[in-house]
Design a protein around this motif. Sequence first.
Motif, PDB file in Angstrom:
ATOM      1  N   ARG A  89      37.021  43.823  49.433  1.00  0.00           N
ATOM      2  CA  ARG A  89      36.094  42.721  48.833  1.00  0.00           C
ATOM      3  C   ARG A  89      35.466  43.342  47.502  1.00  0.00           C
ATOM      4  O   ARG A  89      34.970  42.486  46.564  1.00  0.00           O
ATOM      5  N   TYR A  90      35.539  44.691  47.160  1.00  0.00           N
ATOM      6  CA  TYR A  90      35.004  45.235  46.076  1.00  0.00           C
ATOM      7  C   TYR A  90      35.305  46.391  45.733  1.00  0.00           C
ATOM      8  O   TYR A  90      35.873  47.243  46.588  1.00  0.00           O
ATOM      9  N   PHE A  91      35.107  47.074  44.487  1.00  0.00           N
ATOM     10  CA  PHE A  91      35.402  48.243  43.927  1.00  0.00           C
ATOM     11  C   PHE A  91      34.163  49.014  43.729  1.00  0.00           C
ATOM     12  O   PHE A  91      33.247  48.314  43.200  1.00  0.00           O
ATOM     13  N   LYS A  92      34.083  50.223  43.709  1.00  0.00           N
ATOM     14  CA  LYS A  92      32.997  50.975  43.175  1.00  0.00           C
ATOM     15  C   LYS A  92      33.632  52.037  42.164  1.00  0.00           C
ATOM     16  O   LYS A  92      34.585  52.772  42.671  1.00  0.00           O
ATOM     17  N   LEU A  93      32.959  52.095  40.971  1.00  0.00           N
ATOM     18  CA  LEU A  93      33.536  53.217  40.164  1.00  0.00           C
ATOM     19  C   LEU A  93      32.220  53.988  39.621  1.00  0.00           C
ATOM     20  O   LEU A  93      31.191  53.364  39.839  1.00  0.00           O
ATOM     21  N   ARG A  94      32.534  55.321  39.525  1.00  0.00           N
ATOM     22  CA  ARG A  94      31.756  56.259  39.219  1.00  0.00           C
ATOM     23  C   ARG A  94      32.123  56.713  37.965  1.00  0.00           C
ATOM     24  O   ARG A  94      33.194  57.313  37.724  1.00  0.00           O
ATOM     25  N   ILE A  95      31.371  56.244  36.685  1.00  0.00           N
ATOM     26  CA  ILE A  95      32.092  56.703  35.164  1.00  0.00           C
ATOM     27  C   ILE A  95      31.141  57.128  34.401  1.00  0.00           C
ATOM     28  O   ILE A  95      29.763  56.791  34.580  1.00  0.00           O
ATOM     29  N   LYS A  96      31.497  57.622  33.345  1.00  0.00           N
ATOM     30  CA  LYS A  96      30.529  58.128  32.316  1.00  0.00           C
ATOM     31  C   LYS A  96      31.245  57.769  30.982  1.00  0.00           C
ATOM     32  O   LYS A  96      32.265  57.997  30.756  1.00  0.00           O
ATOM     33  N   GLY A  97      30.523  56.826  30.125  1.00  0.00           N
ATOM     34  CA  GLY A  97      31.198  56.255  29.039  1.00  0.00           C
ATOM     35  C   GLY A  97      30.569  56.541  27.674  1.00  0.00           C
ATOM     36  O   GLY A  97      29.767  57.585  27.536  1.00  0.00           O
ATOM     37  N   ASP A  98      30.766  55.699  26.721  1.00  0.00           N
ATOM     38  CA  ASP A  98      30.394  56.057  25.306  1.00  0.00           C
ATOM     39  C   ASP A  98      29.514  54.617  24.934  1.00  0.00           C
ATOM     40  O   ASP A  98      29.260  54.562  23.739  1.00  0.00           O
ATOM     41  N   SER A 112      53.521  39.698  34.535  1.00  0.00           N
ATOM     42  CA  SER A 112      52.931  39.764  33.396  1.00  0.00           C
ATOM     43  C   SER A 112      51.326  39.442  33.218  1.00  0.00           C
ATOM     44  O   SER A 112      50.727  39.693  32.385  1.00  0.00           O
ATOM     45  N   VAL A 113      51.087  38.734  34.287  1.00  0.00           N
ATOM     46  CA  VAL A 113      49.706  38.322  34.370  1.00  0.00           C
ATOM     47  C   VAL A 113      48.943  39.498  34.982  1.00  0.00           C
ATOM     48  O   VAL A 113      49.223  40.188  36.068  1.00  0.00           O
ATOM     49  N   ASN A 114      47.513  39.719  34.428  1.00  0.00           N
ATOM     50  CA  ASN A 114      46.940  40.922  34.857  1.00  0.00           C
ATOM     51  C   ASN A 114      45.720  40.152  35.523  1.00  0.00           C
ATOM     52  O   ASN A 114      45.207  38.872  34.885  1.00  0.00           O
ATOM     53  N   TYR A 115      44.946  40.828  36.375  1.00  0.00           N
ATOM     54  CA  TYR A 115      43.422  40.231  36.714  1.00  0.00           C
ATOM     55  C   TYR A 115      42.708  41.420  36.262  1.00  0.00           C
ATOM     56  O   TYR A 115      42.545  42.434  36.660  1.00  0.00           O
ATOM     57  N   SER A 116      41.606  40.835  35.426  1.00  0.00           N
ATOM     58  CA  SER A 116      40.677  41.974  34.810  1.00  0.00           C
ATOM     59  C   SER A 116      39.274  41.572  34.794  1.00  0.00           C
ATOM     60  O   SER A 116      38.842  40.175  34.960  1.00  0.00           O
ATOM     61  N   THR A 117      38.397  42.401  34.556  1.00  0.00           N
ATOM     62  CA  THR A 117      37.095  42.181  34.682  1.00  0.00           C
ATOM     63  C   THR A 117      36.307  43.141  33.746  1.00  0.00           C
ATOM     64  O   THR A 117      36.744  44.382  33.459  1.00  0.00           O
ATOM     65  N   ASN A 118      35.293  42.893  32.827  1.00  0.00           N
ATOM     66  CA  ASN A 118      34.570  43.695  32.178  1.00  0.00           C
ATOM     67  C   ASN A 118      33.368  44.667  32.719  1.00  0.00           C
ATOM     68  O   ASN A 118      33.048  44.029  33.768  1.00  0.00           O
ATOM     69  N   PHE A 119      33.271  45.701  32.319  1.00  0.00           N
ATOM     70  CA  PHE A 119      32.138  46.552  32.692  1.00  0.00           C
ATOM     71  C   PHE A 119      31.893  47.434  31.417  1.00  0.00           C
ATOM     72  O   PHE A 119      32.423  47.758  30.545  1.00  0.00           O
ATOM     73  N   LYS A 120      30.144  47.213  31.321  1.00  0.00           N
ATOM     74  CA  LYS A 120      29.824  47.997  30.253  1.00  0.00           C
ATOM     75  C   LYS A 120      29.282  49.462  30.670  1.00  0.00           C
ATOM     76  O   LYS A 120      28.961  49.686  31.686  1.00  0.00           O
ATOM     77  N   THR A 121      29.576  50.372  29.640  1.00  0.00           N
ATOM     78  CA  THR A 121      29.338  51.864  29.918  1.00  0.00           C
ATOM     79  C   THR A 121      27.857  52.060  29.418  1.00  0.00           C
ATOM     80  O   THR A 121      27.454  51.615  28.274  1.00  0.00           O
ATOM     81  N   LYS A 122      27.085  53.401  29.595  1.00  0.00           N
ATOM     82  CA  LYS A 122      26.135  53.721  29.095  1.00  0.00           C
ATOM     83  C   LYS A 122      26.526  54.943  28.661  1.00  0.00           C
ATOM     84  O   LYS A 122      27.163  55.791  29.114  1.00  0.00           O
ATOM     85  N   ILE A 131      32.312  45.957  41.549  1.00  0.00           N
ATOM     86  CA  ILE A 131      32.853  44.917  41.071  1.00  0.00           C
ATOM     87  C   ILE A 131      33.564  44.242  42.080  1.00  0.00           C
ATOM     88  O   ILE A 131      34.278  44.677  43.145  1.00  0.00           O
ATOM     89  N   SER A 132      33.033  43.136  42.192  1.00  0.00           N
ATOM     90  CA  SER A 132      33.568  42.029  43.516  1.00  0.00           C
ATOM     91  C   SER A 132      34.936  41.733  43.121  1.00  0.00           C
ATOM     92  O   SER A 132      35.326  41.378  41.789  1.00  0.00           O
ATOM     93  N   ILE A 133      35.637  41.265  44.098  1.00  0.00           N
ATOM     94  CA  ILE A 133      37.035  40.787  43.674  1.00  0.00           C
ATOM     95  C   ILE A 133      36.922  39.552  42.940  1.00  0.00           C
ATOM     96  O   ILE A 133      37.742  39.088  42.211  1.00  0.00           O
ATOM     97  N   ASN A 134      35.857  38.752  43.313  1.00  0.00           N
ATOM     98  CA  ASN A 134      35.553  37.381  42.667  1.00  0.00           C
ATOM     99  C   ASN A 134      35.382  37.403  41.302  1.00  0.00           C
ATOM    100  O   ASN A 134      35.628  36.637  40.453  1.00  0.00           O
ATOM    101  N   ASP A 135      35.218  38.694  40.707  1.00  0.00           N
ATOM    102  CA  ASP A 135      34.702  38.941  39.232  1.00  0.00           C
ATOM    103  C   ASP A 135      36.102  38.976  38.329  1.00  0.00           C
ATOM    104  O   ASP A 135      35.937  38.772  37.029  1.00  0.00           O
ATOM    105  N   PHE A 136      37.208  39.083  39.096  1.00  0.00           N
ATOM    106  CA  PHE A 136      38.521  39.410  38.338  1.00  0.00           C
ATOM    107  C   PHE A 136      39.133  38.050  37.940  1.00  0.00           C
ATOM    108  O   PHE A 136      38.952  37.127  38.862  1.00  0.00           O
ATOM    109  N   ILE A 137      39.378  37.676  36.539  1.00  0.00           N
ATOM    110  CA  ILE A 137      40.042  36.577  36.022  1.00  0.00           C
ATOM    111  C   ILE A 137      41.625  36.867  35.742  1.00  0.00           C
ATOM    112  O   ILE A 137      41.896  37.779  35.426  1.00  0.00           O
ATOM    113  N   PRO A 138      42.360  35.851  35.947  1.00  0.00           N
ATOM    114  CA  PRO A 138      43.746  35.904  35.415  1.00  0.00           C
ATOM    115  C   PRO A 138      43.859  36.233  34.090  1.00  0.00           C
ATOM    116  O   PRO A 138      43.240  35.387  33.442  1.00  0.00           O
ATOM    117  N   THR A 139      44.530  36.981  33.335  1.00  0.00           N
ATOM    118  CA  THR A 139      44.907  37.265  31.851  1.00  0.00           C
ATOM    119  C   THR A 139      46.359  37.353  31.513  1.00  0.00           C
ATOM    120  O   THR A 139      46.857  38.069  32.065  1.00  0.00           O
TER     121      THR A 139
END
Length: 184
Positions: A89-98, A112-122, A131-139
Amino acid sequence: MNNYFIYVFIFFSLSLCCQEIDLINTQKEIGIKNWRIVNDNVMGGVSNSNLYINNEKNLIFSGEVSLDYNGGFASCRHNFESTNLKGVRYFKLRIKGDGKTYKLRLNQSNRSVNYSTNFKTKKDTWTDIEISINDFIPTFMGYYSRSSPKIKIEKMKSIGFLISDKQEGKFNLEIMYVKAFKQI
């Protein structure tokens, strides 16, 4: 004393309703093999990236995005052929970004189709992102694909990270883990 029992009850209830699957967890040596880099040089660009494990045993996706020669993206992908995501139903990420925005991407084998969603880092801050599965869109090739079906999570066979959207310059994303959560 009553609060203690309430916390135990909540924890026990949550553990019964969800199953956690490590997709990437370098501390447990999960998700450190079967990676590949795909940058804009497949289309004539000159962006570059690399992937490695640092001294803290976290996965580092870093490099430089260039807009030269109509480029502008860098990505890494991990195949997890034997993992069953049915019911996730969802993913959990632990990240450190830029401070930049990245995409979490899922893909079926040989599609060839991907399913993606954006996430902003601090910048330089560890962040937990759900990130919910419902947040992914086909690209397709970076653009929304209206003709593609909605995501079927049980068919996904790879996960990856991408930086694009004209974010020129150096980038660095540190990944401690990516976990999938099934409703049971």
